[in-house]
Design an enzyme around this catalytic site. Structure first.
Site, mmCIF file in Angstrom:
data_model
loop_
_atom_site.group_PDB
_atom_site.id
_atom_site.type_symbol
_atom_site.label_atom_id
_atom_site.label_comp_id
_atom_site.label_asym_id
_atom_site.label_seq_id
_atom_site.Cartn_x
_atom_site.Cartn_y
_atom_site.Cartn_z
ATOM 1 N N ALA A 70 -2.098 -2.103 -13.150
ATOM 2 C CA ALA A 70 -3.562 -1.492 -13.489
ATOM 3 C C ALA A 70 -4.359 -1.617 -12.000
ATOM 4 C CB ALA A 70 -4.613 -2.026 -14.572
ATOM 5 N N ASN A 71 -3.864 -2.952 -11.413
ATOM 6 C CA ASN A 71 -4.419 -2.995 -9.833
ATOM 7 C C ASN A 71 -3.975 -1.936 -9.083
ATOM 8 O OD1 ASN A 71 -5.805 -5.218 -10.976
ATOM 9 N ND2 ASN A 71 -4.216 -6.533 -10.106
ATOM 10 N N ASP A 101 -1.537 -6.154 -4.457
ATOM 11 C CA ASP A 101 -1.723 -4.658 -5.290
ATOM 12 C C ASP A 101 -2.426 -3.871 -4.542
ATOM 13 O OD1 ASP A 101 -0.211 -5.861 -7.537
ATOM 14 O OD2 ASP A 101 -2.039 -6.822 -8.199
ATOM 15 N N THR A 156 5.681 -8.154 2.229
ATOM 16 C CA THR A 156 4.405 -8.541 2.795
ATOM 17 C C THR A 156 4.187 -9.965 2.780
ATOM 18 O OG1 THR A 156 3.643 -8.549 0.400
ATOM 19 C CG2 THR A 156 3.521 -6.374 1.520
ATOM 20 N N LEU A 157 3.371 -10.037 4.058
ATOM 21 C CA LEU A 157 3.063 -11.533 4.736
ATOM 22 C C LEU A 157 1.732 -11.735 4.749
ATOM 23 C CD1 LEU A 157 5.932 -10.904 7.624
ATOM 24 C CD2 LEU A 157 6.054 -12.163 5.407
#
Length: 309
Positions: A43-44, A255, A222-223
């Protein structure tokens, strides 16, 4: 209404406690604030893409309870197509207790409830909408078989597919690599999937490259404030810098990145992948400067115009 982005995934009610720090085992810590909001990775990601202007369809399941009905209303109000969010009488709507500490770091426990009842049949009922879309996004907060079925269905009709392998399994089926054009874990998820302790761009690059060796087509790790790294077979791996902001609450930032990635791949694919990742990092960075999850995501008119040129 035709949709360009299809997200198959979870809906959770976030129960957010803010505190100075996480308690040790057996310890009680006084909180400073408590909020209830709408969350769930699927959803996010739907909301993040929709707020940027994407036409988004969500395929999900909620419980036959007040939380479930309120969730559907919330998604409608944010412009997400809810035609394929179904209601189950067999389980409650998913719940996620979250603790956010000073500095914005968070820890999350998920009780999936109705999310785990979302089935391949639910996805199959959305077949005509999926066929008309451009990008599909999946995660692992629902039954893994349902996510894999969704990815296969999307590839059969030519969609680009993105998998956010969260929560990361101890081992992941090779089929997820086969049917996902992009796999996008964060540092913790990349560590669990590869056995490499991801703490910076060097170790993140090593993890991304290992996931490509494991069969992943394109891997983006991702960082946080350090941006992301990506690897692809027969290409030089690359670090994409992030931007530094004052973090208040990092919940849902990953997200926001995924939703932005889906959006830019849909509508700005000619920018090139590095620029798309850079813009997605900038969208995600803005989300950590506000409290909450979906409420922290900026609409297109609240972001720099240069992101959409």
């Amino acid at each position: 209404m035709s949709c360009d982005v299809v997200v198959v995934g979870s809906c959770n009610i976030d129960q957010i406690a803010y505190a100075p720090r996480l308690p040790s085992v057996g310890e009680t810590v006084h909180g400073t604030k408590y909020e209830v909001g709408f969350g769930g990775k699927g959803a996010n990601q739907s909301v993040a893409a929709a707020k940027l202007g994407a036409k988004v369809l969500m395929v999900a399941k909620v419980g036959d309870d007040a939380n479930g009905y309120e969730y559907i209303k919330n998604m409608e109000s944010l412009g997400v197509n809810v035609d394929h969010i179904t209601i189950s009488k067999e389980a409650c709507t998913g719940v996620a207790p979250i603790t956010v500490v000073d500095g914005g770091a968070n820890s999350i426990i998920i009780f999936p409830g109705a999310n785990m009842l979302l089935s391949s049949k639910d996805v199959a009922r959305a077949a005509s909408a999926i066929k008309a879309a451009k990008v599909m996004v999946c995660q692992l907060e629902i039954n893994e078989e349902t996510s894999l079925y969704a990815l296969k269905s999307a590839k059969e009709v030519g969609l680009m597919t993105i998998l956010n392998p969260a929560p990361a399994p101890s081992n992941i089926s090779d089929e997820f690599f086969k049917y996902s054009d992009i796999i996008c874990p964060n540092e913790n998820e990349a560590s669990l999937l590869t056995g490499i302790d991801v703490v910076d761009k060097v170790s993140g690059t090593a993890a991304a490259e290992k996931l490509v060796e494991m069969g992943c087509n394109t891997c983006v790790v991702t960082l946080g404030e350090n941006g992301c790294v990506f690897a692809k077979a027969n290409m030089k791996s690359q670090h994409v810098p992030g931007i530094k902001v004052e973090a208040i609450d990092t919940t849902g930032a990953g997200d926001a990145f995924i939703g932005a990635l889906a959006y830019f791949l849909c509508y700005f694919k000619d920018l090139g992948f590095v620029e798309i990742l850079s813009r997605s990092c900038k969208v995600a960075a803005q989300s950590v400067t506000k409290n909450g999850t979906q409420t922290s995501y900026r609409s297109k008119n609240q972001l720099p115009v240069a992101l959409f040129q």
